[in-house]
Design an enzyme around this catalytic site. Structure first.
Site, short mmCIF file in Angstrom:
data_model
loop_
_atom_site.label_atom_id
_atom_site.label_comp_id
_atom_site.label_asym_id
_atom_site.label_seq_id
_atom_site.Cartn_x
_atom_site.Cartn_y
_atom_site.Cartn_z
N ASN A 161 0.85 -1.20 0.00
CA ASN A 161 0.00 0.00 0.00
C ASN A 161 0.88 1.25 0.00
O ASN A 161 2.11 1.16 -0.06
CB ASN A 161 -0.96 -0.02 1.20
CG ASN A 161 -0.24 -0.03 2.54
OD1 ASN A 161 0.92 0.36 2.66
ND2 ASN A 161 -0.94 -0.47 3.58
N ASP B 18 -9.28 -9.72 -0.22
CA ASP B 18 -8.53 -8.85 0.68
C ASP B 18 -8.56 -7.40 0.21
O ASP B 18 -8.64 -6.48 1.01
CB ASP B 18 -7.08 -9.35 0.78
CG ASP B 18 -6.24 -8.52 1.74
OD1 ASP B 18 -6.40 -8.67 2.96
OD2 ASP B 18 -5.44 -7.69 1.25
#
Length: 360
Positions: free
Chosen positions: A46, A235
């Site tokens: 991320n 996810d």
């Protein structure tokens, strides 16, 4: 976990296999153990540099699928592929960052006539300092599907156990997951679209969906989607739900049992929907539902393929846990799901405390 402890974890995994697989053929070390390693890249993480839980889940499934398929093809008969049917509750014990090398060790720990259990450990290594940490542990269940007839489940070669007690423990795990899979399949729920202009911190405000057309790169040799591909999509959606609710950096803390109810074919349109079910002071439980819709075979209708509960936590810029905004409940159905999520949360918390006491 320091470098020595992490290394010991990997050594124990390998040693456990060697102790029960001295003989040749079915159950040999070559067939029951597999290890893979890969450096984590920016595409895996991320914006804060933390590797997505879905990437780790995909690597875990890849290792499990390889060791399962190898083992099931150690005997004469139909060639087959190991298909994922269930992932037990999985804890993300330590965050993994860009630049670290992830080592995944998979070992077959139990076999029944038509299924096998694969236990996986994930070690993250900082190659600059040599430090290692245990990042994840998981247990997966597979069934071997014939390449000649994908609806045919072939027999699994037995493995050799170190003791009768070890085999009995595996049998108990097998019976438990079999019962839980049937129970989960019986309580399949619909993914209801959120209302227009939902209020902040409600279930509808953060509910999210992802639509994905299944292509050849997503599939096995028999044109069914890899379990790891599906888990990665799940996810991603769960992460979007958590981020919308908190508006902070979030990470996967754990995944409750993932049940693969039906196979997903190449060419299907997959809809992955995530919604909040329960929120504690420091965590969020998100139900993720995967529905598959065949595009070409019009006689086949949309069906529920996979379901699971993901748990996320909110982090600040120093990767320290933050409090999670309370969830605003609207209606009896949301209240019911909230109470069921609370029960799972308390049960999981009690298990962690019991495990901690046992280790002391």
């Amino acid at each position: 976990m320091d470098c020595k402890e992490a290394a010991d974890e990997m050594d124990k995994t390998v040693a456990a296999v060697k102790n029960v697989s001295r003989d040749e053929g079915a159950g040999s070390e070559q067939g029951t153990l597999f290890q893979l390693s890969r450096v984590m890249l920016p595409d895996d993480a991320n914006i804060m540099g933390t590797v997505h839980g879905g990437i780790i889940l995909k690597m875990i499934e890849e290792a499990g699928s390889i060791v399962g398929t190898r083992h099931c093809n150690t005997q004469n008969g139909d060639r087959c592929l190991a298909a994922l049917v269930r992932v037990e509750k999985t804890e993300f014990l330590s965050p993994v960052f860009i630049g670290e090398v992830v080592h995944v060790s998979a070992v077959i720990t139990y076999t029944s006539k038509h299924s096998l259990e694969v236990q996986v450990k994930v070690i993250a290594e900082n190659i600059l300092t040599g430090a290692k940490k245990l990042a994840n542990k998981a247990a997966l269940w597979y069934v071997p599907c014939s390449l000649q007839n994908v609806d045919k489940i072939t027999e699994v070669p037995p493995i050799k156990y170190a003791s009768a007690e070890q085999e009995e423990e595996g049998r108990k795990r097998y019976e438990a997951q079999k019962g839980e899979r049937l129970e989960t399949k019986a309580r399949v729920e619909e993914a209801i679209p959120p209302p227009p202009n939902p209020e902040r911190y409600t279930v509808g405000f953060s509910q999210s969906s992802l639509i994905h057309l299944v292509g050849p790169s997503d599939c096995t040799l028999d044109d069914f989607v890899y379990g790891g591909v599906t888990m990665k999509l799940m996810d991603e959606v769960a992460g979007i739900v958590a981020a919308r609710h908190c508006n902070t950096n979030i990470v996967t803390a754990s995944v409750d049992a993932i049940n693969f109810h039906r196979k997903i074919n190449k060419g299907c349109v997959v809809t992955v929907t995530g919604r909040l079910t329960f929120v504690s002071n420091r965590s969020m439980e998100i139900e993720v539902l995967v529905d598959a819709d065949p595009l070409v075979e019009k006689e086949k209708r949309k069906y529920r393929a996979v379901s699971a509960f993901f748990t996320f936590i909110s982090l600040d810029k120093e990767n320290k846990p933050l409090n999670v905004p309370p969830l605003k409940i609207e209606g009896e159905e949301e209240q019911r799901r909230f109470e069921e999520g609370k029960a799972r949360y308390l049960q999981s918390k009690a298990k962690r405390l019991a495990e901690k006491e046992r280790q002391q």
